[in-house]
Design a protein around this motif. Structure first.
Motif, short mmCIF file in Angstrom:
data_model
loop_
_atom_site.label_atom_id
_atom_site.label_comp_id
_atom_site.label_asym_id
_atom_site.label_seq_id
_atom_site.Cartn_x
_atom_site.Cartn_y
_atom_site.Cartn_z
N TYR A 167 34.25 61.05 34.06
CA TYR A 167 34.03 59.63 34.33
C TYR A 167 33.19 59.43 35.59
CZ TYR A 167 37.70 58.99 30.87
OH TYR A 167 38.45 59.03 29.72
N GLU B 23 36.22 52.73 34.58
CA GLU B 23 35.90 52.71 33.15
C GLU B 23 36.86 53.56 32.32
OE1 GLU B 23 32.51 56.22 32.75
OE2 GLU B 23 31.92 54.26 33.56
N ILE B 24 37.88 54.15 32.97
CA ILE B 24 38.86 54.95 32.22
C ILE B 24 39.66 54.02 31.31
CG2 ILE B 24 40.90 56.41 32.36
CD1 ILE B 24 39.89 57.34 35.11
N SER C 109 43.17 60.14 31.24
CA SER C 109 42.07 60.88 31.85
C SER C 109 42.49 62.18 32.53
CB SER C 109 41.39 60.01 32.90
OG SER C 109 42.28 59.72 33.98
#
Length: 444
Positions: free
Chosen positions: A60, A65-66, A411
């Motif tokens: 990332y 934006e995860i 993530s």
């Protein structure tokens, strides 16, 4: 023993806050070296944080934006599949309203999550498209369920295939599910019978709970139930997570196997007795009889229900624009990827010779295979819940990012658990976990 006493215990064991409360008690025992099967090495948490942060930075550009951890990610393995489906539904030809689109995703996501029990190391699925790529494990199960959904296998209406309802589910057979999932003697799947049975039980549960699923017994009708509990705040529509949790826990209660932990004859679902906690509670509180004795040592996880809830929240927030409050009550998911990360990187180690040889089916392997009810698995899962909180806190400190727990699961820890397993056992078990859990198709 009064019914109100029984109900109060059931309500407590089904509630979200109780999961973290009970797992915390097990974690405190670990800090004192009082677990029966595991030794706890908190100094190794730094290694987990370093490993996970490296993965996050690799994958990332911005931590903002995860996406959240949910079934949506599995559907989009290799390429996007859900957004194109939504585009088709929104096309001028179909013009399906947003609310119905959301209802269809709830249909799909719920049935797909219930199919997501461990499929074993050998099974794989070839996607039904021009590319014909092969997928395994959770991703393979997700893509298989999407193909089944598109073919109308879960719908009772041949003119409205892309939906899930009680009639469609109740008519499913083991043979149909096996064929749709490409199961053969050369492509075996763990727990096929249990998986098919779970779908049939889901159909019965949908029919039995019109409060949540409407008279037609459709998953997507959850939206109508939730609508009655929404509030408007500063122009935003909010609903408390406890309302969705209620529908998941009570509406789906009939699907749970009846041969697991019970309280006064009532199946509790993903609730198990931790023997080390039971011994500690007896030591501090004394032996108890009746119902009070039955609840000693019980630890709820409700992993499948939480995974399902996380997965349903995302389409509702995206398509309906609602916001769920109270998400902090949800916990990390105690399954073999998150838990395996802790074992593989040394936070948790099995005590020497604590498991007998019967739990090592392959004499040449150091990987034990245990039933989900084994007390070692209960300790492992309880520790995983609290360790995920601790790892998340340390990742926030290390990265300086305000990461939600579901972003950490997506993530870092789940992905990290898979990657370290592949590094250590890619050539042995295809990247399986450090401790195998027997799967009957109904447990994670």
């Amino acid at each position: 023993m009064t019914s109100s006493t029984i109900e109060s215990h059931l309500e407590r064991l089904r509630s979200l806050p109780t999961i973290r409360q009970r797992c915390t008690l097990v974690h405190k025992l670990a800090q004192q070296g009082r677990l029966e099967y595991f030794e706890y090495h908190p100094e190794a948490e730094a290694k987990v944080v370093d490993f996970c942060s490296t993965i996050m930075k690799r994958d990332y550009r911005s931590f903002e934006e995860i996406p959240p951890h949910g079934r949506w990610r599995h559907f989009d393995t290799g390429k996007e599949r859900i957004d194109p489906l939504l585009s088709t539904w929104s096309s001028r030809t179909l013009s399906i309203p947003k609310e119905e689109q959301c209802a269809r995703l709830l249909d799909l996501f719920l049935v797909s999550v219930l199919l997501d029990a461990g499929a074993g190391n050998a099974w794989k699925y070839q996607e039904q498209d021009s590319a014909g790529e092969y997928y395994s494990r959770s991703e393979g199960l997700a893509i298989a369920s999407l193909d089944m959904f598109k073919k109308g296998l879960f719908s009772s209406d041949p003119n409205d295939k892309e939906r899930v309802d009680a009639g469609g589910l109740c008519s499913l057979t083991i043979s149909q599910v096996g064929t749709a999932m490409q199961v053969t003697s050369e492509n075996p799947m763990s727990g096929l019978d249990g998986r098919a049975g779970l779908l049939q039980k889901l159909g019965e549960a949908l029919k039995a709970s019109p409060k949540y699923f409407g008279e037609e017994g459709r998953v997507g009708n959850l939206l109508q139930y939730l609508k009655t509990h929404t509030e408007s705040q500063s122009g935003a529509t909010t609903v408390h997570i406890s309302k969705l949790w209620e529908a998941v826990m009570l509406g789906l209660a009939p699907i749970w196997p009846t041969d697991r932990t019970k309280l006064n004859g009532v199946p509790l679902g993903d609730v198990w007795r931790c023997e080390s906690l039971r011994a500690a509670e007896i030591q501090s509180e004394g032996e108890k009889s009746g119902l009070e004795g039955e609840v000693l040592g019980l630890v709820p996880f409700h992993k499948l229900s939480q995974w399902l809830t996380y997965s349903l929240v995302e389409p509702i927030e995206k398509l309906m624009g609602w916001r769920f409050e109270g998400m902090g009550d949800m916990t990390g998911l105690p399954e073999y990827r998150n838990g395996g990360l802790l074992v593989d990187l040394g936070v948790l180690t099995l005590r020497p010779n604590v498991l007998s040889s019967e739990f090592y089916p392959d004499p040449s392997s150091k990987i034990p295979r245990l039933p989900p009810s084994h007390p070692a698995i209960i300790e492992w899962r309880a520790m995983t819940v609290i360790e995920l909180d601790r790892i998340a806190d340390q990742l926030r400190t290390k990265t300086g990012a305000n990461l939600s727990l579901v972003q950490v699961l997506e993530s870092a820890t789940w992905k990290g658990g898979r990657e370290i397993a592949k590094q250590l056992r890619g050539n042995i078990t295809g990247g399986g976990p450090p401790i195998e859990i027997e799967s009957d198709g109904t447990v994670f």
